[in-house]
Write a protein that holds these residues in place. Sequence first.
Motif, PDB file in Angstrom:
ATOM      1  N   THR A 293      49.922  29.029  80.014  1.00  0.00           N
ATOM      2  CA  THR A 293      50.944  29.960  79.504  1.00  0.00           C
ATOM      3  C   THR A 293      51.389  29.553  78.103  1.00  0.00           C
ATOM      4  O   THR A 293      51.530  30.394  77.214  1.00  0.00           O
ATOM      5  N   GLN A 294      51.581  28.255  77.931  1.00  0.00           N
ATOM      6  CA  GLN A 294      52.003  27.732  76.629  1.00  0.00           C
ATOM      7  C   GLN A 294      50.930  28.007  75.565  1.00  0.00           C
ATOM      8  O   GLN A 294      51.235  28.432  74.450  1.00  0.00           O
TER       9      GLN A 294
ATOM     10  N   HIS B 165      50.873  31.628  74.638  1.00  0.00           N
ATOM     11  CA  HIS B 165      52.011  31.940  73.773  1.00  0.00           C
ATOM     12  C   HIS B 165      51.682  31.585  72.317  1.00  0.00           C
ATOM     13  O   HIS B 165      51.896  32.381  71.398  1.00  0.00           O
ATOM     14  N   THR B 166      51.120  30.386  72.124  1.00  0.00           N
ATOM     15  CA  THR B 166      50.738  29.937  70.770  1.00  0.00           C
ATOM     16  C   THR B 166      49.700  30.892  70.181  1.00  0.00           C
ATOM     17  O   THR B 166      49.811  31.314  69.027  1.00  0.00           O
TER      18      THR B 166
ATOM     19  N   ARG C 100      49.078  33.987  70.944  1.00  0.00           N
ATOM     20  CA  ARG C 100      49.650  35.318  70.654  1.00  0.00           C
ATOM     21  C   ARG C 100      50.391  35.297  69.321  1.00  0.00           C
ATOM     22  O   ARG C 100      50.322  36.239  68.547  1.00  0.00           O
ATOM     23  N   LYS C 101      51.112  34.194  69.090  1.00  0.00           N
ATOM     24  CA  LYS C 101      51.898  34.081  67.854  1.00  0.00           C
ATOM     25  C   LYS C 101      50.975  34.077  66.631  1.00  0.00           C
ATOM     26  O   LYS C 101      51.277  34.694  65.610  1.00  0.00           O
TER      27      LYS C 101
ATOM     28  N   ASP D 192      47.202  40.599  72.011  1.00  0.00           N
ATOM     29  CA  ASP D 192      47.168  40.062  73.378  1.00  0.00           C
ATOM     30  C   ASP D 192      45.756  39.770  73.872  1.00  0.00           C
ATOM     31  O   ASP D 192      45.487  38.719  74.440  1.00  0.00           O
TER      32      ASP D 192
ATOM     33  N   GLU E  66      44.132  36.125  74.726  1.00  0.00           N
ATOM     34  CA  GLU E  66      43.581  35.809  76.050  1.00  0.00           C
ATOM     35  C   GLU E  66      42.162  35.246  75.899  1.00  0.00           C
ATOM     36  O   GLU E  66      41.816  34.235  76.517  1.00  0.00           O
TER      37      GLU E  66
ATOM     38  N   ASN F 166      46.805  21.709  72.641  1.00  0.00           N
ATOM     39  CA  ASN F 166      47.639  22.477  71.699  1.00  0.00           C
ATOM     40  C   ASN F 166      47.001  22.544  70.313  1.00  0.00           C
ATOM     41  O   ASN F 166      46.975  23.605  69.687  1.00  0.00           O
TER      42      ASN F 166
END
Lengths: 166, 149
Positions: free
Chosen positions: A15-16, A19-20, A22-23, A28, A32, A60
């Motif tokens: 999920t994290q 999120h990164t 997507r930013k 989206d 993915e 990350n």
Amino acid sequence: MSQNTYEKDILPLRTQLLHTARKILEDDQEAEDAVQEVLLKLWRISNSLHRYANPAAVANTAIKNHCLDRIRQKKRESLVNDYRDVDVQNDNPHLQLERKDSEEIVIRIINELPKLQQMIITLKDVERYEVEEIAQITGSKPEAIRVNLARARKTVRERYIKLSAL
Amino acid sequence: MIHKRTHKLSFEQADRLLDKYYEGATSVAEEDALRSFLQQKGLPRKYDAEKAIFEHWGQLQAQSSKPSRPLHSFFRLGRAAAAIAIVLMGFIGYRLFIPAAATDVAYVNGKKIQNKEEIIELASSSLDALFSIDGIAEEHLKEFSDIEF
């Protein structure tokens, strides 16, 4: 780090990572895909991840770099596509004959697929994983894997027909 | 899902499975059935693309599975050889370092001496001789520094 630890330490970060992604990518579907690709790469090296003190930091950094590469590659691809058709038309007869070799054509097409599609099609068609297993590795839904697999297979077929007719 | 088919697919079945294949929805077993269908000779040209693609995957599968077997047997053989080597080393080590009856023995100029006192005396006289050599060496070094280039 074994594959069990991959599931324990890396998969929960999904999920994290999403999120990164997507930013950075602001899309989206692309985000993915990026997460799937990075997770597949990390899964591939899961036996050597123990060398890193903080596997989460590796994941990350990997997603950030990957997203930035995707943006750069997109720019490059739009430039290359402008020249691709011209390139095929201008090939000399010798090169065109070489293209007739079906094996060469397939290899060329697969190498031109987006990296994620290459990885999924290889896992499915060479390493004989089921879609559900690939979904488990990437922590995504089987449907998401199926979409990319279908895209890859259709592209390979369409391009094969196009190139072998030359 | 298709399990270990004993018969080849009909054209109709193959076409249906190919549609499923391009939707990314076939299982490994179904892909195997398609592969054996596409290996037939004299198929219509409409299957050319699938034939080439499946042939390519088949070759990659063969390449990725081939090395694993010899490598596996190599490691098995290696393991057996290592086990034999360890047993042999253990045996030789035992014979070399743990003799039947441990006694203090020294060989000086080819002569076997078992008396501890005598061994210590001989050792210290050898060391004295060594220190006297130091003096000679120092003299030679002095001579060496005197040489002008």
